[in-house]
Each structure stands twice: as C-alpha cells, then as structure tokens.
Motif scaffolding. Structure first.
Motif, short mmCIF file in Angstrom:
data_model
loop_
_atom_site.label_atom_id
_atom_site.label_comp_id
_atom_site.label_asym_id
_atom_site.label_seq_id
_atom_site.Cartn_x
_atom_site.Cartn_y
_atom_site.Cartn_z
N THR A 35 13.05 53.63 2.30
CA THR A 35 14.17 54.45 2.78
C THR A 35 15.41 53.59 3.00
OG1 THR A 35 14.85 56.08 4.44
CG2 THR A 35 13.55 54.20 5.23
N LEU A 55 14.87 61.85 5.39
CA LEU A 55 13.59 61.22 5.74
C LEU A 55 12.83 62.07 6.75
CD1 LEU A 55 11.59 58.84 5.70
CD2 LEU A 55 13.00 57.75 7.47
N ASP A 62 12.32 58.89 0.16
CA ASP A 62 12.66 59.49 1.45
C ASP A 62 13.33 60.86 1.33
OD1 ASP A 62 15.09 58.68 0.45
OD2 ASP A 62 15.53 57.25 2.06
#
Length: 320
Positions: free
Chosen positions: A15, A22, A98
């Motif tokens: 991420t 996320l 993510d």
C-alpha cells in the motif's frame, strides 16, 4: 474440505498513500467466507497517518498484520511484495493491491479446488471485473470457464482476446512461488506480467474456478509506480525478460509480443521523449516486425482502420 484443519492463506497487500481504499479492501477481506487467512499489509513509505488508521484494523481483527517496508527491501510494489512474502506463513498466497476487492466466496472456492490435488504446481483463477463504479460492473468469464494446461495456451488466450488476467484473480501455493522466483525489483510497470509468466511456466495447470470473482478498480488516486519514462522503459524491459524466459526453455509465442509491443509503440511514439527512450530497443521491436522507420505507415494504417471499421461493422449489422 476438512473445516477443522483449513490451510492458511496469506493475503499480501502492498500500500502507498491510499488509506481510504485500503480500508475498503480490509473490510472486504474480513467479510470473506473463508476464515483461515492472514493479511500482511506492507506500507511502501506513505507520509500520511496510515499507521494510526491500520492500527484500528489490526486491533479489530488479529488476522491483520501491518508492516512498514524495511529499507533493505527496494521501494516499490515488488520490494513490498517480496517483504510480505518473507513474512507469510500460509500454504497459499493471495496477492491483493490496496484498491482490489474479492467476492465473499472467492478464496473459499479456490482453496476447495486446489486442496483436491497433491501437486504444488497447480494454481487457480477466477472471473474478474474492471470497474469504475462498484454498483455497475460486468464480470469477465475467462476462457469460457475452461482451464489452461500450458503457458502457450494462456498467452494465446491473452493475444486473441487482447486481454489479461489481473493478479488478484489468482490463488497459488507459496511453494510454487519459491520455485519460480521472487518479484523483479528492477521493474516498475508490467511487473505483474513478468512475475506471472515465470509462475505459469512452472505450473502444471491453471484451474478455472467459475464460482467467485475479483474486482479490478479504476480511479485517479496515486499508485506505487514511477515516472513516465521509467514506465516506458519498464514496459519494454519486462517484455524482453519475458521473451528471454521463454527462450531459455525453448519456447516462444511471437504473436503475444507483437501485440504487446504494438500497444507500447502506439501509445508512446508520438511523444518525443518517450520515442527517444524507445530507440534503444529498436532491434527488439524489429524482431517482432515493428520497424520504427515505418512509423508513418503504421499510424496511417491505424487511422484508416479507425475510419473504415465502424462503417463495415454498421453494414454487417444491417445485412443481418
């Protein structure tokens, strides 16, 4: 499947500065019907309050683990994934960006299929959707739900349909990844294709599991990728590596590389800086019948096609 001794699935999530997306991905993961998983979230150097946000989820669900990529792993998606893999304890690996989403049964159905085999060289795929709007998307069925039995078969499918299979469609044994090799940290674009080609070359079968699906989202938020010229170089360098991988085992599939290189050429040649960057690869392009000296002819041909094809298509519809 033995519901008492379910194999662990390691979900590896790199991420970078996309906290809101996320959060949606982690909630989606918590909702999975398959419960034996661990999520390994690897931050690639965000300058936001990601630690505070992710701690809410690690406290909410003990299966979620958060790490910051160590400096001895190179920055980028590949370095983050390699570090995540080093922490993974699962029998199977689910790669997940993510911003990716999975249907609630996706992991469960793929594990059920893979557990029927004793071979670590079989992987599973699921249908997928490309989505701008999560309330309205079309699921793409892969290869009429038929499985693949060779890397040539899957490259042929990509070429003939001008498509790909997103990384999170796959579920694969960790042992197979250890066998085929880690992510190439020198690439920052088309890295998924290069990594997956090596995995597919080592696979005995790609099992098409029609139950469950994944969603590949499109948006304007930042990614782990780099600048435009590096992206162009990485696209071509990755294709060179892929061609070399196939040649190393006396395999080849020229139509695939011609299609992919044509796309690179068409999308970059009119930009002077990118055109200059491509010059170093001119012999590689020429190996697949793309001669930079004929660029005017290629674009003229493309323009004529764009003008004529819609009319031909319209006439065919009327005749039917």
């Amino acid at each position: 499947m033995d519901l008492v001794n379910k194999p662990l699935v390691s979900v590896i999530i790199p991420t970078y500065r996309r906290v809101e997306l996320l959060k949606e991905t982690l909630i989606n993961l918590i909702e999975q019907e398959y419960s034996s998983w661990e999520a390994i979230v690897v931050d690639d150097g965000s300058d936001s309050d990601i630690i505070c946000i992710t701690s809410q989820y690690t406290n909410l669900d003990e299966r979620i683990f958060f790490y910051q990529r160590p400096n001895f792993y190179p920055k980028g998606a590949s370095g983050s994934r390699n570090f995540g893999l080093s922490q993974a304890k699962g029998k199977y690996i689910q790669w997940l960006d993510d911003d990716d989403l999975l249907s609630v049964e996706k992991i469960l159905k793929q594990v059920e299929v893979l557990e029927k085999s004793d071979s670590f060289k079989k992987i599973a795929i699921s249908p997928w959707a490309y989505s701008y709007d999560l309330d309205n998307f079309k699921i793409n069925v892969i290869n009429n739900s038929e499985s693949f039995y060779s890397v040539e078969e899957i490259l042929k499918y990509f070429t003939e349909n001008e498509t790909f299979i997103p990384l999170h469609s796959y579920l694969m044994p960790k042992k197979l990844i250890n066998f085929s090799g880690l992510w190439n940290v020198n690439l920052n674009l088309n890295l998924d294709a290069e990594f997956m080609l090596r995995v597919l070359m080592c696979s005995e079968e790609v099992i098409n599991v029609s139950q469950g699906y994944c969603i590949y989202r499109s948006h304007e938020m930042p990614s782990l990728s780099s600048n435009v010229l590096k992206k162009t170089n990485s696209r071509v360098a990755s294709l060179q590596l892929m061609n070399a991988h196939l040649n190393s085992v006396e395999k080849e599939f020229a139509p695939y590389f011609k299609w992919r290189l044509s796309r690179v050429f068409n999308s970059t040649w009119r930009d002077r800086k990118q055109r200059n960057s491509l010059e170093r690869y001119k012999w590689f392009f020429k190996n697949f019948d793309i001669d930079f000296r004929l660029s005017y002819y290629y674009f003229l041909k493309k323009k004529i096609y764009q003008l004529v094809y819609p009319r031909i298509k319209s006439l065919k519809r009327k005749s039917n």
